[in-house]
Design a protein around this motif. Sequence first.
Motif, PDB file in Angstrom:
ATOM      1  N   PRO A  42       0.828  -1.212   0.000  1.00  0.00           N
ATOM      2  CA  PRO A  42       0.000   0.000   0.000  1.00  0.00           C
ATOM      3  C   PRO A  42       0.864   1.264   0.000  1.00  0.00           C
ATOM      4  CG  PRO A  42       0.222  -0.814   2.232  1.00  0.00           C
ATOM      5  CD  PRO A  42       1.056  -1.728   1.358  1.00  0.00           C
ATOM      6  N   ALA A  43       0.389   2.263  -0.674  1.00  0.00           N
ATOM      7  CA  ALA A  43       1.015   3.587  -0.672  1.00  0.00           C
ATOM      8  C   ALA A  43      -0.096   4.625  -0.718  1.00  0.00           C
ATOM      9  CB  ALA A  43       1.957   3.732  -1.857  1.00  0.00           C
ATOM     10  N   ALA A  47      -0.822   7.823  -3.505  1.00  0.00           N
ATOM     11  CA  ALA A  47      -1.978   7.534  -4.352  1.00  0.00           C
ATOM     12  C   ALA A  47      -3.023   8.636  -4.231  1.00  0.00           C
ATOM     13  CB  ALA A  47      -2.587   6.183  -3.977  1.00  0.00           C
ATOM     14  N   LEU A  48      -3.253   9.108  -3.020  1.00  0.00           N
ATOM     15  CA  LEU A  48      -4.214  10.209  -2.833  1.00  0.00           C
ATOM     16  C   LEU A  48      -3.783  11.437  -3.619  1.00  0.00           C
ATOM     17  CD1 LEU A  48      -6.050  11.304   0.351  1.00  0.00           C
ATOM     18  CD2 LEU A  48      -4.728  13.008  -0.898  1.00  0.00           C
ATOM     19  N   ARG A  49      -2.500  11.786  -3.526  1.00  0.00           N
ATOM     20  CA  ARG A  49      -2.027  12.972  -4.257  1.00  0.00           C
ATOM     21  C   ARG A  49      -2.189  12.792  -5.759  1.00  0.00           C
ATOM     22  NH1 ARG A  49       1.989  12.831  -0.148  1.00  0.00           N
ATOM     23  NH2 ARG A  49       3.432  11.698  -1.509  1.00  0.00           N
ATOM     24  N   GLU A  79     -10.423   8.250   4.029  1.00  0.00           N
ATOM     25  CA  GLU A  79     -11.270   7.653   5.063  1.00  0.00           C
ATOM     26  C   GLU A  79     -10.735   6.312   5.548  1.00  0.00           C
ATOM     27  OE1 GLU A  79     -15.122   7.331   3.348  1.00  0.00           O
ATOM     28  OE2 GLU A  79     -15.438   9.492   3.201  1.00  0.00           O
ATOM     29  N   ASP A  80     -10.238   5.503   4.613  1.00  0.00           N
ATOM     30  CA  ASP A  80      -9.916   4.114   4.942  1.00  0.00           C
ATOM     31  C   ASP A  80      -8.458   3.871   5.322  1.00  0.00           C
ATOM     32  OD1 ASP A  80     -12.532   3.610   4.314  1.00  0.00           O
ATOM     33  OD2 ASP A  80     -12.110   2.719   2.345  1.00  0.00           O
ATOM     34  N   ASP A  81      -7.549   4.684   4.794  1.00  0.00           N
ATOM     35  CA  ASP A  81      -6.136   4.313   4.882  1.00  0.00           C
ATOM     36  C   ASP A  81      -5.224   5.353   5.520  1.00  0.00           C
ATOM     37  OD1 ASP A  81      -6.600   1.841   3.521  1.00  0.00           O
ATOM     38  OD2 ASP A  81      -6.693   2.956   1.635  1.00  0.00           O
ATOM     39  N   ILE A  82      -5.739   6.539   5.820  1.00  0.00           N
ATOM     40  CA  ILE A  82      -4.886   7.563   6.418  1.00  0.00           C
ATOM     41  C   ILE A  82      -5.412   7.859   7.818  1.00  0.00           C
ATOM     42  CG2 ILE A  82      -4.025   9.930   6.234  1.00  0.00           C
ATOM     43  CD1 ILE A  82      -4.188   9.691   3.242  1.00  0.00           C
ATOM     44  N   GLN A  88      -3.428  13.261   7.868  1.00  0.00           N
ATOM     45  CA  GLN A  88      -4.802  13.664   7.551  1.00  0.00           C
ATOM     46  C   GLN A  88      -4.873  15.157   7.264  1.00  0.00           C
ATOM     47  OE1 GLN A  88      -7.046  12.344  10.966  1.00  0.00           O
ATOM     48  NE2 GLN A  88      -7.652  10.438   9.963  1.00  0.00           N
ATOM     49  N   LYS A  89      -4.215  15.945   8.101  1.00  0.00           N
ATOM     50  CA  LYS A  89      -4.205  17.400   7.916  1.00  0.00           C
ATOM     51  C   LYS A  89      -3.625  17.764   6.559  1.00  0.00           C
ATOM     52  CE  LYS A  89      -1.988  21.517   9.874  1.00  0.00           C
ATOM     53  NZ  LYS A  89      -1.061  22.001  10.931  1.00  0.00           N
ATOM     54  N   SER A  90      -2.509  17.149   6.197  1.00  0.00           N
ATOM     55  CA  SER A  90      -1.855  17.430   4.913  1.00  0.00           C
ATOM     56  C   SER A  90      -2.714  16.986   3.739  1.00  0.00           C
ATOM     57  CB  SER A  90      -0.494  16.737   4.867  1.00  0.00           C
ATOM     58  OG  SER A  90       0.114  16.902   3.610  1.00  0.00           O
ATOM     59  N   ALA A  91      -3.268  15.776   3.834  1.00  0.00           N
ATOM     60  CA  ALA A  91      -4.087  15.242   2.745  1.00  0.00           C
ATOM     61  C   ALA A  91      -5.334  16.093   2.527  1.00  0.00           C
ATOM     62  CB  ALA A  91      -4.471  13.798   3.043  1.00  0.00           C
TER      63      ALA A  91
END
Length: 259
Positions: A42-43, A47-49, A79-82, A88-91
């Motif tokens: 997992p990454a 992946a979100l970015r 929601e699921d992986d961070i 969380q704040k950064s994302a």
Amino acid sequence: EIASASARGGERGAELDPASSALVAKTLQFLHQTIAALAETPAPEPALRLFVDAARLADAAGMETLAYDFFESAMTIYEDDISDSRAQKSALSIMVGALQPCRSFTAESRETLSHKSIGYASRLLKKPDQCAAVASCAHLFWSDAVKDGKGVLSCLKKALTIASKARVAASATGKGAGDALALHIAVLNKHLYFFERGVDGVDAKVIRELLEHINGELANDDTPAPPDVEAYYSATMRHVKHQKLRGGEIGARFAEIVA
């Protein structure tokens, strides 16, 4: 080629010729599959970015459905992986910053994504992070793409409520009064930003009430404000007075705040 096709779409109001549109759609779909595979390694954070970057590309191409899918995938990862509070704040900052200038969304789609973002902001671990993130979400309701004064005001009210809860907690524990005051000043600055732009509901009365509260806290000898908080407030007031002296519409508006 994909980037240039997207850029051409943005320049022409997100309208692509059929060949370019098909190329962009096919490439974006491939990107979605590739990023989804990366998320499973997992990454989650990279992946979100990437999902957010792809959402911006899809938005620039005027492909609302694909842009929405990319944002939705980014939010699912959130929601699921961070779970780390700093991550969380950064994302969340990345997602809100990318969503704010998007132009392709319908009002319903934009509202759904915006309110999801507000929900994430209000559930961050630390009160200062909650306050800052909720206040930042106000920008989702005021941009070139949307002018929703009620949405702006709702976010500002939520941010002020969080700041007020921090003040109550500081009074109960005897700790953190300076931090709570800094939150109020930060919320004041957000009010001033939208007040300057003439957002409905963000009026001089609300700002004067904030100023009255902050001035009262600063005058409290029992809990003197830290020097950096005093400097923050002084800089804010210098801005207010500078705007008043500009004259014209802006000057008249700010004259309602300070004598």
